[in-house]
Design a protein around this motif. Structure first.
Motif, PDB file in Angstrom:
ATOM      1  N   GLY A  59     -22.838  43.677 -42.787  1.00  0.00           N
ATOM      2  CA  GLY A  59     -22.301  45.188 -43.466  1.00  0.00           C
ATOM      3  C   GLY A  59     -23.727  45.839 -43.796  1.00  0.00           C
ATOM      4  O   GLY A  59     -23.598  46.750 -44.629  1.00  0.00           O
ATOM      5  N   TYR A  60     -24.951  45.375 -43.693  1.00  0.00           N
ATOM      6  CA  TYR A  60     -26.107  45.813 -43.866  1.00  0.00           C
ATOM      7  C   TYR A  60     -26.515  46.905 -43.135  1.00  0.00           C
ATOM      8  O   TYR A  60     -26.305  46.985 -41.804  1.00  0.00           O
ATOM      9  CB  TYR A  60     -27.245  44.839 -44.224  1.00  0.00           C
ATOM     10  N   THR A  61     -27.310  48.157 -43.495  1.00  0.00           N
ATOM     11  CA  THR A  61     -27.858  49.014 -42.533  1.00  0.00           C
ATOM     12  C   THR A  61     -29.119  48.391 -42.149  1.00  0.00           C
ATOM     13  O   THR A  61     -29.977  48.156 -43.006  1.00  0.00           O
ATOM     14  CB  THR A  61     -28.028  50.265 -43.120  1.00  0.00           C
ATOM     15  N   ALA A  62     -29.467  48.510 -40.873  1.00  0.00           N
ATOM     16  CA  ALA A  62     -30.999  48.024 -40.412  1.00  0.00           C
ATOM     17  C   ALA A  62     -31.285  48.993 -39.414  1.00  0.00           C
ATOM     18  O   ALA A  62     -30.995  49.733 -38.637  1.00  0.00           O
ATOM     19  CB  ALA A  62     -30.594  46.611 -39.726  1.00  0.00           C
TER      20      ALA A  62
ATOM     21  N   LEU B 290     -38.863  44.502 -39.211  1.00  0.00           N
ATOM     22  CA  LEU B 290     -37.611  44.931 -39.204  1.00  0.00           C
ATOM     23  C   LEU B 290     -37.039  45.544 -40.646  1.00  0.00           C
ATOM     24  O   LEU B 290     -37.691  44.655 -41.674  1.00  0.00           O
ATOM     25  CB  LEU B 290     -36.620  43.940 -38.808  1.00  0.00           C
ATOM     26  N   ARG B 291     -36.669  46.751 -40.726  1.00  0.00           N
ATOM     27  CA  ARG B 291     -36.132  46.963 -42.375  1.00  0.00           C
ATOM     28  C   ARG B 291     -34.755  46.921 -42.341  1.00  0.00           C
ATOM     29  O   ARG B 291     -34.204  47.498 -41.803  1.00  0.00           O
ATOM     30  CB  ARG B 291     -37.089  48.516 -42.787  1.00  0.00           C
ATOM     31  N   VAL B 292     -34.437  46.473 -43.745  1.00  0.00           N
ATOM     32  CA  VAL B 292     -32.853  46.438 -43.963  1.00  0.00           C
ATOM     33  C   VAL B 292     -32.679  47.196 -45.250  1.00  0.00           C
ATOM     34  O   VAL B 292     -33.511  46.802 -46.304  1.00  0.00           O
ATOM     35  CB  VAL B 292     -32.416  44.840 -44.014  1.00  0.00           C
ATOM     36  N   LEU B 293     -31.636  48.103 -45.358  1.00  0.00           N
ATOM     37  CA  LEU B 293     -31.235  48.551 -46.699  1.00  0.00           C
ATOM     38  C   LEU B 293     -30.509  47.633 -47.452  1.00  0.00           C
ATOM     39  O   LEU B 293     -29.669  47.243 -47.073  1.00  0.00           O
ATOM     40  CB  LEU B 293     -30.713  49.666 -46.317  1.00  0.00           C
ATOM     41  N   ASP B 294     -31.181  47.313 -48.723  1.00  0.00           N
ATOM     42  CA  ASP B 294     -30.421  46.569 -49.666  1.00  0.00           C
ATOM     43  C   ASP B 294     -29.239  47.029 -50.455  1.00  0.00           C
ATOM     44  O   ASP B 294     -29.103  48.314 -50.313  1.00  0.00           O
ATOM     45  CB  ASP B 294     -31.132  45.754 -50.656  1.00  0.00           C
ATOM     46  N   PRO B 295     -28.368  46.502 -51.267  1.00  0.00           N
ATOM     47  CA  PRO B 295     -27.045  46.892 -51.741  1.00  0.00           C
ATOM     48  C   PRO B 295     -27.608  48.043 -52.748  1.00  0.00           C
ATOM     49  O   PRO B 295     -26.886  49.051 -53.253  1.00  0.00           O
ATOM     50  CB  PRO B 295     -26.480  46.090 -52.490  1.00  0.00           C
ATOM     51  N   ASP B 296     -28.826  48.353 -53.207  1.00  0.00           N
ATOM     52  CA  ASP B 296     -29.557  49.332 -54.074  1.00  0.00           C
ATOM     53  C   ASP B 296     -29.986  50.332 -53.356  1.00  0.00           C
ATOM     54  O   ASP B 296     -30.751  51.166 -54.213  1.00  0.00           O
ATOM     55  CB  ASP B 296     -30.405  48.631 -55.131  1.00  0.00           C
ATOM     56  N   ASP B 297     -29.945  50.524 -52.101  1.00  0.00           N
ATOM     57  CA  ASP B 297     -30.382  51.457 -51.294  1.00  0.00           C
ATOM     58  C   ASP B 297     -31.913  51.558 -51.315  1.00  0.00           C
ATOM     59  O   ASP B 297     -32.483  52.445 -51.291  1.00  0.00           O
ATOM     60  CB  ASP B 297     -30.060  52.837 -51.529  1.00  0.00           C
TER      61      ASP B 297
END
Length: 80
Positions: free
Chosen positions: A44-47, A59-66
């Motif tokens: 469910g993460y944005t990558a 690779l960069r992934v957006l955490d739950p705190d944006d």
């Protein structure tokens, strides 16, 4: 700042001016980043895309705190 550990590295780097915050956390892995990305997206993460870098790949992934978190896979043969 880079903090080596037995199974990789934790790094805190300055982020670019247009991004939220003044620093970015980065982790190192020896896994193929396309596999890491697939697991993160499935969870469910944005990558972002896997990017070819002068040290290997990132690779960069957006955490739950944006906040973007970077995951790097180093190719030591490129600079040793």
């Amino acid at each position: 700042v880079e903090m080596p550990a037995a199974e990789g590295m934790l790094a805190i780097h300055e982020s670019s001016a247009e991004e939220r915050g003044d620093s970015e956390v980065a982790f190192e892995t020896d896994e193929p980043l396309e596999e890491v990305k697939a697991r993160m997206v499935e969870a469910g993460y944005t990558a972002g895309p896997v990017i070819d870098e002068n040290f290997g790949e990132s690779l960069r992934v957006l955490d739950p705190d944006d906040v973007w978190v970077q995951i790097n896979r180093y190719d030591r043969s490129l600079y040793t």
